[in-house]
Design a protein around this motif. Sequence first.
Motif, PDB file in Angstrom:
ATOM      1  N   UNK A 228       0.761  -1.192  -0.104  1.00 47.29           N
ATOM      2  CA  UNK A 228      -0.063   0.008   0.084  1.00 47.29           C
ATOM      3  C   UNK A 228       1.009   1.205   0.031  1.00 47.29           C
ATOM      4  N   UNK A 229       1.943   1.221   0.745  1.00 45.05           N
ATOM      5  CA  UNK A 229       2.799   2.455   0.749  1.00 45.05           C
ATOM      6  C   UNK A 229       3.566   2.743  -0.407  1.00 45.05           C
ATOM      7  N   UNK A 230       3.997   1.698  -1.234  1.00 44.69           N
ATOM      8  CA  UNK A 230       4.490   1.716  -2.634  1.00 44.69           C
ATOM      9  C   UNK A 230       3.601   2.375  -3.445  1.00 44.69           C
ATOM     10  N   UNK A 231       2.198   1.870  -3.514  1.00 40.49           N
ATOM     11  CA  UNK A 231       1.153   2.340  -4.401  1.00 40.49           C
ATOM     12  C   UNK A 231       0.962   3.970  -3.817  1.00 40.49           C
ATOM     13  N   UNK A 232       0.952   3.967  -2.863  1.00 36.94           N
ATOM     14  CA  UNK A 232       0.671   5.778  -2.292  1.00 36.94           C
ATOM     15  C   UNK A 232       1.708   6.669  -2.744  1.00 36.94           C
ATOM     16  N   UNK A 233       3.001   6.006  -2.929  1.00 37.45           N
ATOM     17  CA  UNK A 233       3.963   6.903  -3.149  1.00 37.45           C
ATOM     18  C   UNK A 233       3.898   7.078  -4.711  1.00 37.45           C
ATOM     19  N   UNK A 234       3.535   6.255  -5.204  1.00 36.76           N
ATOM     20  CA  UNK A 234       3.562   6.314  -6.716  1.00 36.76           C
ATOM     21  C   UNK A 234       2.342   7.217  -7.097  1.00 36.76           C
ATOM     22  N   UNK A 235       1.265   6.940  -6.598  1.00 35.96           N
ATOM     23  CA  UNK A 235       0.058   7.678  -7.015  1.00 35.96           C
ATOM     24  C   UNK A 235       0.486   9.408  -6.525  1.00 35.96           C
ATOM     25  N   UNK A 236       1.158   9.546  -5.590  1.00 35.30           N
ATOM     26  CA  UNK A 236       1.563  10.938  -5.360  1.00 35.30           C
ATOM     27  C   UNK A 236       2.637  11.578  -6.111  1.00 35.30           C
ATOM     28  N   UNK A 237       3.298  10.581  -7.059  1.00 34.75           N
ATOM     29  CA  UNK A 237       4.258  11.041  -7.776  1.00 34.75           C
ATOM     30  C   UNK A 237       5.433  11.348  -7.218  1.00 34.75           C
TER      31      UNK A 237
END
Length: 223
Positions: free
Chosen positions: A189-198
């Motif tokens: 989830x943390x990986x996905x959040x950081x990607x989504x935040x750019x």
Amino acid sequence: MGAAGRGDGSVSQSTHAYERVKAEIVAGGLGPGTHLNEVRLAERIGVSRTPLRAALQRLDREGLVRTVSGRGAFVSELSLSDVRHLFQLREALETHAARLCARSARRGEFGGLEREFTEQHAVLARDTGGSRLDGYYALAEELDRRIDEVVANPYLTGAMAPVRDQLRRLRRIARRSPERVLRSALEHAAVCRAIADGDEDAAAAASARHIDNSLRHILDASV
């Protein structure tokens, strides 16, 4: 039937044999060190020995099978040194892929995956019998597919494919530890959040943290 038809059939049989044997190796049905007797294996999966031999040669090139002259083919074994080397390559590839996703115009798609991993964490926390693990691993596979689509680099995804096959062989270790699976869901989830935040740096760091924690768990469980 003409020569072309026979050739197509041979290719089809070889592909069938490759996919069947690979699936059994990855799932653990054919364990490390298992001798792959061509006669018995060909009979069991319903192909002739020639396409089976081609399939085993392909699996040998991918590192899932080891061919010993005069003795035949065996399912390859993974030593702790192999695991460390595998994770070194995994970190190099996956952290770079995370950076590419974070700078992509499609990075927002990972916000939905973050929510799904967070939901999976809640589901797994209530699952005392391990019956929901398949759903979690299916979501992890979806994350891999999405990364491949967004990165859109056939050389990078081609390099990651055999690494992922070897990693799937190690999942049985994580399956024995509900705590590790719970942490892994939050790490994804943390990986996905950081990607989504750019945020490229955060995405790479979150990916590296997940990989390091996974490696530590495997090494600790193997002691």
